[in-house]
Enzyme design. Structure first.
Site, short mmCIF file in Angstrom:
data_model
loop_
_atom_site.label_atom_id
_atom_site.label_comp_id
_atom_site.label_asym_id
_atom_site.label_seq_id
_atom_site.Cartn_x
_atom_site.Cartn_y
_atom_site.Cartn_z
CG HIS A 56 0.01 6.50 7.58
ND1 HIS A 56 0.57 5.92 6.46
CD2 HIS A 56 -1.06 5.75 7.89
CE1 HIS A 56 -0.14 4.85 6.12
NE2 HIS A 56 -1.13 4.73 6.98
CG ASN A 90 -8.43 2.93 6.19
OD1 ASN A 90 -8.26 3.89 6.94
ND2 ASN A 90 -7.84 1.78 6.36
CG HIS A 177 -1.03 0.79 0.81
ND1 HIS A 177 -1.19 0.47 2.13
CD2 HIS A 177 -0.83 -0.38 0.15
CE1 HIS A 177 -1.09 -0.86 2.27
NE2 HIS A 177 -0.88 -1.39 1.08
CG ASN A 276 -0.30 -4.51 3.83
OD1 ASN A 276 0.78 -4.77 3.30
ND2 ASN A 276 -1.40 -4.29 3.13
CG ASP A 303 0.22 2.30 8.98
OD1 ASP A 303 -1.00 2.59 9.05
OD2 ASP A 303 0.64 1.36 8.28
N PRO A 321 -4.31 -6.68 9.53
CG PRO A 321 -3.70 -5.88 7.42
CD PRO A 321 -4.81 -6.58 8.15
N GLY A 322 -1.98 -4.48 11.15
CA GLY A 322 -1.87 -3.14 11.73
C GLY A 322 -1.48 -3.15 13.19
ZN LIG Z 1 -0.92 1.50 4.14
#
Ligand SMILES: [Zn+2]
Length: 425
Positions: A56, A90, A177, A276, A303, A321-322
Site C-alpha cells: 500500500h 488514485n 478502503h 484516513n 499507506d 489526510p495521510g
Molecule cells: Zn485508504
C-alpha cells in the site's frame, strides 16, 4: 555484475553466517565462503531480512509529481529496506486503464530501485459507479492482480460483488478502503472522547467495521479474495477473526502509525497527524498489535501518503489526510515488537509478497533464491529529520523522534540499491 560476500550476518535472527551474492541470486551460504573476487561487506551485528514488500504505497505519479514521483518514492522505499511496492491507483489520471498502469510499471522499471507493481482502480475514475477495465489491466504488461479504489470505499454492494466476481477468474484481489461514506461525512478525526472535547466531527469505528462485515460476507458468497486496507479498530479485528475462522478468503493490513499513535495527537491540531482512517485509541492499538502478532491481521503496509507542503501545512480542517511511511516502517515495527525477526519477515515481506503474487520476493536468503534482501542494524538508533528523507514530501508524524534500527543495505536482484545507509543512485 559485481559479486558480494556478506560476512557475519544473522539471517532472520539466526546464527551469524556468510552470504555470497552472484548473478542476481544468493549463490551460497555458510561460514568461510571464498570471496573469489567478490566485494566483501562486513555485516557483523547486522540482520538480513528478505526485502520488504509494501502492499500500500502512494507514489503520486502521474499527476502530483510535486509530492512524489515513482523514482523518489522508489528511493524512499529502498532506503526503508523495501524491494517491492504496490502503487495505489488514485493518481491523476487515475490508474483505471491498461495505459496508465503500464506507464507506472514502466517508470518503476526505469527507476530500477524497487519493483513497482501497479494496483488498478476498481471503478472508473474512482467514482464508484461502473467497473474499470479490470481484465485489460490484468492482461497488460503490468500484470495487475490487486484492484483498489483506495482513498474511496467501493460502497455500492452490487458493484463490490461484481468486482469480486470479475477478479475471481484470474485469482485477483479486491483491496477495500473500508469506510461507509454516509457515516463519515465531514469527519475530521476518530469519533470519541477527544473529538468531543475538541469539537471536531468524528469518524466512528463502526463506519469501518460495517463495511468489513459486509465485504467478508460478499467475499464468502462469491468465493473470491478480499484484502482489507489499513484496519484501524478493535471491532474490525473481531469481524476479521470470525471471518477467518469460517475460512473466508480475506487478508488484512495495518499501518505502522495505527500501531503506535493515538487520537490524542489531534490535540496539537498539527495536520501531520490527520490521516484516513484516523488515529484511534490506545485500546484499538492494543487489539491491532495482538491481531498482527496472532495473524488475524496478516501484514504491515505503510499507506505511504506524501503530500505537498500547501496540502498539509494549513488548518486541520483543510489539510489532506495521510502520512509518509516507507522510510520509517521497519523502525516502527522494531519499536513495537522488538527483535522478533521471524514475525517481522512474515508480516512485512513473505506474506505481502504472497498476497500480491510477486514471484522472487518474500523469500528468505538461501542458495538459488533471487537476491532481494535488506541488511538491518538493530543496535542503531536514529533521530528522524524530515529534511533528510528521500521522499519529496515532509509529512512524517515521527519528526525528531528517536527510533530503533537502521537500514544499512538493500539489494534488488543482487544489485545494491542502498549501501552504507545511502541510496546508490
Ligand atoms: Zn485508504
Amino acid at each position: 555484475m559485481t559479486a558480494y560476500l556478506i560476512t557475519g550476518v544473522s539471517v532472520v535472527g539466526g546464527e551469524p553466517t556468510d552470504l555470497l551474492i552472484r548473478d542476481g541470486v544468493v549463490a551460497g551460504t555458510g561460514r568461510g565462503l571464498a570471496a573469489d573476487g567478490a566485494t566483501v561487506i562486513d555485516a557483523t551485528g547486522l540482520v538480513a531480512l528478505p526485502g520488504l514488500v509494501d502492499l500500500h504505497t502512494h507514489l503520486r505519479e502521474p499527476g502530483r509529481e510535486d509530492a512524489e514521483t515513482v523514482e523518489s518514492g522508489s528511493r524512499a522505499a529502498a532506503l526503508g529496506g523495501y524491494t517491492a511496492v504496490c502503487a495505489m491507483a488514485n493518481t491523476s489520471p487515475v490508474a483505471d486503464t491498461a495505459g496508465v498502469v503500464e506507464q507506472v510499471w514502466r517508470l518503476g522499471r526505469e527507476a530500477g530501485l524497487v519493483d513497482v507493481q501497479p494496483i488498478g482502480a476498481v471503478t472508473v475514475g474512482l467514482a464508484g459507479e461502473r467497473l474499470a477495465e479490470l481484465g485489460a489491466m490484468a492482461d497488460s504488461a503490468a500484470g495487475v492482480r490487486i484492484f483498489s479504489d483506495d482513498g474511496h470505499c467501493v460502497s455500492d454492494p452490487r458493484l463490490m460483488r461484481r468486482a469480486l466476481e470479475y477478479v475471481k477468474a484470474f485469482d485477483g484481489v479486491i483491496a477495500q478502503h473500508a469506510e461507509e461514506p454516509r457515516l463519515t461525512e465531514g469527519a475530521q478525526m476518530h469519533e470519541g472522547e477527544v473529538s468531543t472535547r475538541l469539537g471536531l466531527t468524528g469518524w466512528p469505528a463502526v463506519a469501518e467495521e460495517a463495511i468489513i462485515a459486509r465485504d467478508v460476507l460478499l467475499a464468502e458468497h462469491v468465493g473470491s479474495r478480499l484484502h482489507v486496507c489499513h484496519v484501524s479498530t478493535a471491532g474490525s479485528v473481531e469481524v476479521l477473526r470470525q471471518a477467518k475462522a469460517r475460512g473466508v478468503r480475506v487478508t488484512a493490513e495495518v499501518t505502522p502509525h495505527h500501531l503506535l499513535l493515538t487520537d490524542a495527537k489531534a490535540e496539537s491540531y498539527d495536520p501531520v497527524f490527520k490521516v484516513n482512517p484516523p488515529l484511534r485509541t490506545a485500546a484499538d492499538i492494543a487489539a491491532l498489535r495482538e491481531a498482527l502478532a496472532e495473524g488475524v491481521i496478516d501484514i504491515i503496509a505503510t499507506d505511504h501518503a506524501p503530500h505537498a507542503v500547501e496540502d498539509k501545512e494549513c488548518e486541520w480542517a483543510y489539510a489532506r489526510p495521510g502520512m509518509l511511511g516507507l522510510e520509517t516502517a521497519l523502525s516502527i515495527a522494531l519499536d513495537v515488537f522488538g527483535p522478533r525477526w521471524d514475525l517481522i519477515a512474515e508480516r512485512m515481506s513473505r506474506t505481502p509478497a504472497r498476497i500480491a503474487g510477486l514471484a522472487g520476493h518474500g523469500l528468505d536468503p538461501a542458495p538459488g533464491v533471487p537476491a532481494n534482501l535488506t541488511l538491518v542494524d538493530p543496535a542503531a538508533r536514529r533521530v528522524i529529520e524530515p529534511a533528510e528523507l528521500a521522499s519529496r514530501s515532509r509529512n512524517t508524524p515521527y519528526a525528531r523522534m528517536t527510533l530503533p534500527g537502521r537500514i544499512v543495505a538493500t539489494f534488488l536482484r543482487g544489485e545494491p540499491t542502498v549501501l552504507d545507509g545511502k541510496a546508490v543512485k
